[in-house]
Design a protein around this motif. Structure first.
Motif, short mmCIF file in Angstrom:
data_model
loop_
_atom_site.label_atom_id
_atom_site.label_comp_id
_atom_site.label_asym_id
_atom_site.label_seq_id
_atom_site.Cartn_x
_atom_site.Cartn_y
_atom_site.Cartn_z
N MET A 1 0.83 -1.20 0.00
CA MET A 1 0.00 0.00 0.00
C MET A 1 0.87 1.25 0.00
O MET A 1 1.92 1.28 0.64
CB MET A 1 -0.93 0.01 1.23
N SER A 2 0.46 2.26 -0.77
CA SER A 2 1.18 3.52 -0.75
C SER A 2 0.77 4.31 0.48
O SER A 2 -0.34 4.16 1.00
CB SER A 2 0.88 4.33 -2.02
N LEU A 3 1.66 5.15 0.97
CA LEU A 3 1.44 5.88 2.21
C LEU A 3 1.57 7.38 1.98
O LEU A 3 2.38 7.82 1.17
CB LEU A 3 2.47 5.45 3.27
N LYS A 4 0.79 8.14 2.72
CA LYS A 4 0.93 9.59 2.76
C LYS A 4 1.50 9.94 4.13
O LYS A 4 0.82 9.81 5.15
CB LYS A 4 -0.40 10.27 2.50
N ILE A 5 2.77 10.35 4.13
CA ILE A 5 3.52 10.54 5.37
C ILE A 5 3.80 12.03 5.58
O ILE A 5 4.21 12.73 4.66
CB ILE A 5 4.86 9.77 5.32
N HIS A 56 7.28 1.16 0.05
CA HIS A 56 5.88 1.27 -0.39
C HIS A 56 5.81 2.22 -1.59
O HIS A 56 5.61 3.44 -1.41
CB HIS A 56 5.00 1.78 0.75
N PRO A 57 6.00 1.70 -2.80
CA PRO A 57 6.00 2.54 -4.01
C PRO A 57 4.73 3.38 -4.10
O PRO A 57 3.64 2.93 -3.77
CB PRO A 57 6.07 1.50 -5.14
N GLY A 58 4.93 4.63 -4.55
CA GLY A 58 3.81 5.55 -4.68
C GLY A 58 3.57 6.39 -3.45
O GLY A 58 2.70 7.28 -3.45
N SER A 59 4.36 6.16 -2.39
CA SER A 59 4.20 6.93 -1.16
C SER A 59 4.76 8.34 -1.33
O SER A 59 5.65 8.57 -2.16
CB SER A 59 4.92 6.23 0.00
N THR A 60 4.26 9.27 -0.53
CA THR A 60 4.75 10.65 -0.57
C THR A 60 5.11 11.12 0.84
O THR A 60 4.54 10.65 1.84
CB THR A 60 3.68 11.60 -1.15
N ILE A 61 6.06 12.04 0.91
CA ILE A 61 6.51 12.60 2.19
C ILE A 61 6.33 14.11 2.14
O ILE A 61 6.84 14.78 1.24
CB ILE A 61 7.98 12.26 2.46
N THR A 62 5.62 14.64 3.13
CA THR A 62 5.41 16.07 3.27
C THR A 62 6.11 16.56 4.53
O THR A 62 5.88 16.03 5.62
CB THR A 62 3.90 16.39 3.37
N MET A 63 6.99 17.54 4.39
CA MET A 63 7.66 18.14 5.54
C MET A 63 6.77 19.23 6.14
O MET A 63 6.12 19.98 5.42
CB MET A 63 8.99 18.77 5.12
N LEU A 64 6.74 19.30 7.48
CA LEU A 64 5.99 20.34 8.16
C LEU A 64 6.83 20.90 9.29
O LEU A 64 7.31 20.14 10.16
CB LEU A 64 4.68 19.79 8.71
N THR A 65 7.06 22.22 9.28
CA THR A 65 7.84 22.84 10.34
C THR A 65 7.24 24.20 10.69
O THR A 65 6.46 24.77 9.91
CB THR A 65 9.31 23.01 9.91
N MET A 66 7.59 24.69 11.86
CA MET A 66 7.11 26.00 12.31
C MET A 66 8.30 26.85 12.74
O MET A 66 9.20 26.35 13.42
CB MET A 66 6.15 25.82 13.50
N GLY A 82 14.84 13.48 -0.26
CA GLY A 82 13.84 12.63 -0.88
C GLY A 82 12.40 12.95 -0.54
O GLY A 82 11.49 12.26 -1.00
N ALA A 83 12.15 13.98 0.29
CA ALA A 83 10.78 14.40 0.56
C ALA A 83 10.18 15.00 -0.72
O ALA A 83 10.90 15.43 -1.63
CB ALA A 83 10.73 15.41 1.70
N ASP A 84 8.86 15.05 -0.76
CA ASP A 84 8.18 15.50 -1.98
C ASP A 84 7.72 16.95 -1.93
O ASP A 84 7.65 17.62 -2.97
CB ASP A 84 6.96 14.60 -2.24
#
Length: 295
Positions: A1-5, A56-66, A82-84
């Motif tokens: 399964m692809s993941l949204k991280i 998990h092919p198709g997964s994406t990584i979103t960085m979040l900072t403040m 490698g984040a998207d």
């Protein structure tokens, strides 16, 4: 399964290089005297996310900072590895936040991002050492959490299995997605920057960074690229953008107050040199036990 991280990361003062000018007279950290770095355990968290993306092919990584505008560097560092994509929460109203106000702001941003399977962050930041933000984000979002993670074994059928290293032992824990996990510094170190990704994202800027360049009278380099290549524009959100309550942000939303800070200087009055022989080590151990330093 692809993941949204989503990876939670923080830009922190390098407290490992504390000098005489590291503290102000009022007891607060003199951030201008210390270099800003990527919080070390957040790098361990990013590596866990990158490993999951590979598995998990198709997964994406979103960085979040403040943070202030310069904290966009954290987003770039994630992109280099490698984040998207990434989001920077930046607003004067966020300034002075304790863990409660920080977790509130992050949780509101995550709600705006919307669709996610896994939120990954470091166990704690070196400028606070509280280990509270990750668990508080989970609580505010109403989802499960696994703390002190050293390795994610598997994600399958909507469930995650992870190994956590805690005082006194090691546990293998399973839970449902979506999930918040916080990662120990003993986990796998983060990979270095990827040369091709550095070339791709080296000119990625946030709006405040662009404004600062313009304010200083400099011409924004390669201005046409930000229209031609939208991925070079780092998204910045303020309190209103994430539908946040100003009263719950920054100092106004922070019940934690620092009463006093003391500088303690350790001075050596005497020293003892021992060799590596068994007899010297035994004598040292007996001495430490006798004076109750250990045991």
């Amino acid at each position: 399964m692809s993941l949204k991280i989503i990876v939670l990361a923080k830009q922190v003062p390098d407290t490992r290089n504390v000098g005489k000018d590291a503290m102000k007279e009022d007891g607060t950290v003199n951030r201008a005297a210390l270099p800003a770095i990527f919080n070390p355990e957040d790098l361990n968290a990013l590596e866990q996310a990158l490993q999951l993306k590979e598995r998990h092919p198709g997964s994406t990584i979103t960085m979040l900072t403040m943070g202030p505008g310069r904290a966009a560097e954290i987003i770039r560092e994630g992109l280099y590895r490698g984040a998207d994509n990434g989001y920077l929460l930046t607003d004067r109203a966020f300034a002075g936040a304790d863990t409660l106000a920080t977790s509130y702001a992050l949780s509101m941003a995550i709600r705006k991002i919307g669709d996610f399977d896994l939120i990954v962050g470091g166990r704690q930041a070196i400028d606070g050492d509280t280990a509270q933000v990750g668990p508080q984000v989970a609580e505010k979002l109403g989802i499960s959490q696994i703390t002190y993670v050293e390795r994610v074994i598997n994600i399958e059928n909507g469930r995650i299995v992870a190994v956590r290293n805690i005082p006194g032992g090691v546990e293998t824990v399973e839970g449902p997605l979506p999930m918040v996990i916080t990662v120990n510094g003993s986990a796998a170190p983060c990979r270095p920057r990827n040369a091709k990704l550095v070339q791709k994202y080296k000119r990625a800027l946030g709006g405040l960074e662009k404004a600062e360049i313009t304010k200083n009278g400099e011409e924004l380099p390669y201005n046409e690229l930000y229209t031609k290549f939208p991925y070079l524009n780092i998204t910045e959100w303020n309190v209103a953008d994430v539908n946040g309550d100003v009263k719950q942000c920054g100092l106004s939303g922070s019940p934690t107050k620092v009463k006093t800070v003391q500088n303690i200087v350790f001075q050596t009055k005497e020293s003892k040199t021992i060799s590596s022989t068994d007899s010297d080590v035994d004598e040292l151990m007996k001495e430490l036990i006798t004076n109750h330093t250990i045991g």
